[in-house]
Design a protein around this motif. Structure first.
Motif, short mmCIF file in Angstrom:
data_model
loop_
_atom_site.label_atom_id
_atom_site.label_comp_id
_atom_site.label_asym_id
_atom_site.label_seq_id
_atom_site.Cartn_x
_atom_site.Cartn_y
_atom_site.Cartn_z
N UNK A 116 -34.20 -57.23 100.47
CA UNK A 116 -34.16 -55.67 100.40
C UNK A 116 -35.46 -54.96 99.88
N UNK A 117 -35.92 -54.08 100.28
CA UNK A 117 -36.84 -53.16 99.82
C UNK A 117 -36.24 -51.99 98.72
N UNK A 118 -37.10 -51.99 97.81
CA UNK A 118 -36.73 -50.97 96.67
C UNK A 118 -37.68 -49.77 96.75
N UNK A 119 -37.36 -48.71 96.50
CA UNK A 119 -38.04 -47.50 96.80
C UNK A 119 -38.00 -46.74 95.43
N UNK A 120 -39.13 -45.85 95.29
CA UNK A 120 -39.19 -44.90 94.05
C UNK A 120 -39.37 -43.66 94.65
N UNK A 121 -38.84 -42.47 94.19
CA UNK A 121 -38.93 -41.23 94.72
C UNK A 121 -40.03 -40.61 94.21
N UNK A 122 -40.59 -39.61 94.88
CA UNK A 122 -41.62 -38.77 94.80
C UNK A 122 -41.66 -38.11 93.12
N UNK A 123 -42.76 -38.54 92.33
CA UNK A 123 -42.73 -37.99 91.17
C UNK A 123 -42.46 -36.56 90.79
N UNK A 164 -34.40 -46.76 94.22
CA UNK A 164 -33.54 -46.56 95.16
C UNK A 164 -33.35 -47.68 96.34
N UNK A 165 -32.10 -48.03 96.41
CA UNK A 165 -31.80 -49.13 97.41
C UNK A 165 -31.16 -48.79 98.70
N UNK A 166 -31.43 -47.87 99.67
CA UNK A 166 -30.64 -47.70 100.69
C UNK A 166 -30.51 -49.05 101.61
N UNK A 167 -29.20 -49.39 101.98
CA UNK A 167 -29.14 -50.29 102.95
C UNK A 167 -28.07 -50.22 103.93
N UNK A 168 -28.11 -50.95 104.80
CA UNK A 168 -26.93 -51.21 106.10
C UNK A 168 -26.49 -52.48 106.06
N UNK A 169 -25.15 -52.91 106.39
CA UNK A 169 -24.67 -54.02 106.44
C UNK A 169 -23.78 -54.11 107.75
N UNK A 224 -30.96 -49.11 90.77
CA UNK A 224 -31.10 -49.79 89.69
C UNK A 224 -31.97 -49.57 88.76
N UNK A 225 -32.28 -49.94 87.52
CA UNK A 225 -33.02 -49.50 86.58
C UNK A 225 -34.24 -50.43 86.98
N UNK A 226 -35.74 -49.87 86.67
CA UNK A 226 -37.04 -50.22 87.03
C UNK A 226 -36.98 -51.73 86.51
N UNK A 282 -29.66 -36.67 103.27
CA UNK A 282 -29.39 -38.08 102.82
C UNK A 282 -30.37 -39.12 103.48
N UNK A 283 -31.18 -39.90 102.74
CA UNK A 283 -31.87 -40.52 103.24
C UNK A 283 -31.37 -41.90 104.10
N UNK A 284 -31.99 -41.94 105.28
CA UNK A 284 -31.41 -43.16 105.98
C UNK A 284 -31.98 -44.43 105.69
N UNK A 285 -31.40 -45.33 105.74
CA UNK A 285 -31.91 -46.68 105.36
C UNK A 285 -32.73 -47.15 106.30
#
Length: 177
Positions: A80-87, A101-106, A122-124, A151-154
């Protein structure tokens, strides 16, 4: 879970539509399953550029790909890729500035869980491993019938090929507008 349910019972914070608020008791969850609490190898990605992640409303939100998590679940290696939001957004909500932030589908989407995917925060990470607990996976606010959320789309790269039967399940809300 108690905190999330309490948020939904608070008229000021709830993403529920008015017609669903009065009958709300609690969210639907899978039973906690330790098999879905895994240690993942974290790889930090340097020098990524910010990009616009599509949302459910058609607008975009600015994120940067911060890293990659590799782990085993369902007997198979996953990523999974992990993302950081705009500062700028992060500065408005300093209590969340340390979260990624980890958006995912399964394989449970559309049948047991929200069709648009779920999220984990998750915490950095401070090292090269992180505990990834799918038992805390939650639905985006737009999963509750209101059109006031973006809502962000994974991204496709965050589509798992296994069923994550942990965390929050789909919520049946009123179809009234």
């Amino acid at each position: 879970r108690d905190g999330r349910d309490a948020e939904f019972r608070n008229k000021e914070e709830t993403p529920l539509k008015d017609e669903d608020f009065e009958k709300f008791k609690q969210l639907n969850y899978y039973a906690v399953d330790k098999a879905f609490r895994v240690t993942a190898e974290f790889t930090r990605i340097a020098d990524e550029k910010y990009f616009q992640m599509p949302t459910s409303s058609g607008i975009t939100k600015k994120f940067v790909k911060y890293g990659i998590l590799q782990f085993k679940v369902g007997g198979r290696m996953q990523q999974l890729s992990v993302y950081q939001i705009d500062p700028e957004v992060s500065a408005k909500f300093p209590e969340y500035a340390h979260l990624l932030f980890i958006p995912f589908r399964d394989a449970t989407n559309r049948t047991e869980t929200y069709g648009g995917g779920r999220y984990i925060d998750i915490a950095t990470p401070k090292g090269q491993s992180v505990v990834l607990d799918f038992n805390v996976a939650y639905n985006p606010n737009c999963a509750y019938g209101s059109d006031k959320y973006n809502c962000p789309i994974p991204p496709r790269e965050n589509a798992l090929d296994v069923a994550i039967t942990a965390g929050e399940k789909r919520y049946e809300y009123s179809s009234k507008s």
